[in-house]
Design an enzyme around this catalytic site. Structure first.
Site, short mmCIF file in Angstrom:
data_model
loop_
_atom_site.label_atom_id
_atom_site.label_comp_id
_atom_site.label_asym_id
_atom_site.label_seq_id
_atom_site.Cartn_x
_atom_site.Cartn_y
_atom_site.Cartn_z
N CYS A 101 0.84 -1.20 0.00
CA CYS A 101 0.00 0.00 0.00
C CYS A 101 0.88 1.25 0.00
O CYS A 101 1.51 1.54 -1.00
CB CYS A 101 -0.98 -0.03 1.18
SG CYS A 101 -2.39 1.08 0.96
N HIS A 200 -3.53 -5.43 0.48
CA HIS A 200 -2.93 -5.85 1.74
C HIS A 200 -2.95 -7.37 1.87
O HIS A 200 -3.86 -7.93 2.49
CB HIS A 200 -3.70 -5.23 2.91
CG HIS A 200 -3.45 -3.77 3.10
ND1 HIS A 200 -2.53 -3.28 4.00
CD2 HIS A 200 -3.98 -2.69 2.47
CE1 HIS A 200 -2.52 -1.96 3.94
NE2 HIS A 200 -3.40 -1.57 3.02
N GLU A 202 -1.18 -9.12 3.78
CA GLU A 202 -1.01 -9.52 5.19
C GLU A 202 -2.35 -9.67 5.90
O GLU A 202 -2.47 -10.42 6.88
CB GLU A 202 -0.09 -8.53 5.93
CG GLU A 202 -0.73 -7.23 6.36
CD GLU A 202 -0.81 -6.17 5.27
OE1 GLU A 202 -0.91 -4.99 5.62
OE2 GLU A 202 -0.77 -6.52 4.06
#
Length: 227
Positions: A101, A200, A202
């Site tokens: 990001c 994202h 993660e």
């Protein structure tokens, strides 16, 4: 057997803990240790095998000589300075870098690229969601490292950003776009492993392609450590 791989994971002093916990979980799942760095930690002269720049607040427009946009509400110049220092250190040492990001946006700016300050200024053909859920479709470019890592051309991902890469920087190529043709991933064509991802991964540890991305990142760190 060599020493374990250590990944430096950056963030702000506040508001980055969730990204850190998820990133540490995914990195640890592939055998890598990690250390969280924010502007108040002693990050200079730190030894690390790879650098992960996470998401969060917008990059301060003064950092890259742009005018402020009304949609930019939260910035952290101290974090910008830390991450640029660590990025330059990683490039000098030749270790892998991944930006998520705002991390991807910082990579692009470092190499002379530009940003769109606010996606919603565009007349979008496809709705731009703001969600941690995988409700956005991105298309990967054939012939890129990211496409090789993933092994397919389309993914369903999340979206928590309001800015995006505009003009790619020097030696930066686009690796993925969304339905509005907005850049969703970039990579450096001359460095061994430098990947920027606008979504994202993660926050989607349940996703096979998130795990593939983190596995490739750790593998690159381990390979360069042993080279």
């Amino acid at each position: 057997m060599g020493r374990s791989v250590t990944i430096a994971v950056t963030g702000g002093r506040r508001g980055s803990r969730l990204a850190w916990y998820f990133s540490r979980f995914l990195l640890g799942g592939h055998g890598a240790g990690s250390r969280f760095l924010h502007p108040e930690t002693d990050y200079r002269d730190l030894s690390f095998d790879a650098l992960l720049i996470t998401g969060g607040s917008d990059i301060d427009p003064e950092t890259y000589g742009a005018q402020a946009h009304p949609a930019i509400e939260h910035t952290d110049p101290a974090r910008d300075a830390m991450e640029l220092y660590l990025l330059e250190t990683a490039i000098r040492r030749g270790v892998p870098v991944m930006g998520i990001c705002r991390g991807m946006q910082l990579l692009n700016l470092h190499f002379g690229g530009t940003l769109h300050p606010h996606i919603h200024d565009f007349d979008l053909d496809v709705a731009h969601p703001h969600t941690p859920l995988p409700l956005k479709t991105v298309t990967l470019e054939h012939g890129t490292n990211l496409h090789d890592i993933i092994g397919q051309s389309t993914l369903r991902v999340n979206a928590l950003h309001h800015q995006a890469v505009d003009r790619p920087g020097q030696s930066i190529r686009v690796a993925a776009r969304d339905g509005n043709n907005i850049v969703q991933a970039i990579e450096h064509t001359a460095l061994p492993f430098m990947l920027g991802i606008q979504w994202h991964p993660e926050f989607m540890p349940y996703s096979w392609h998130s795990r593939k991305i983190f596995a490739a990142f750790v593998h690159a760190a381990r390979s360069m450590q042993n080279s």
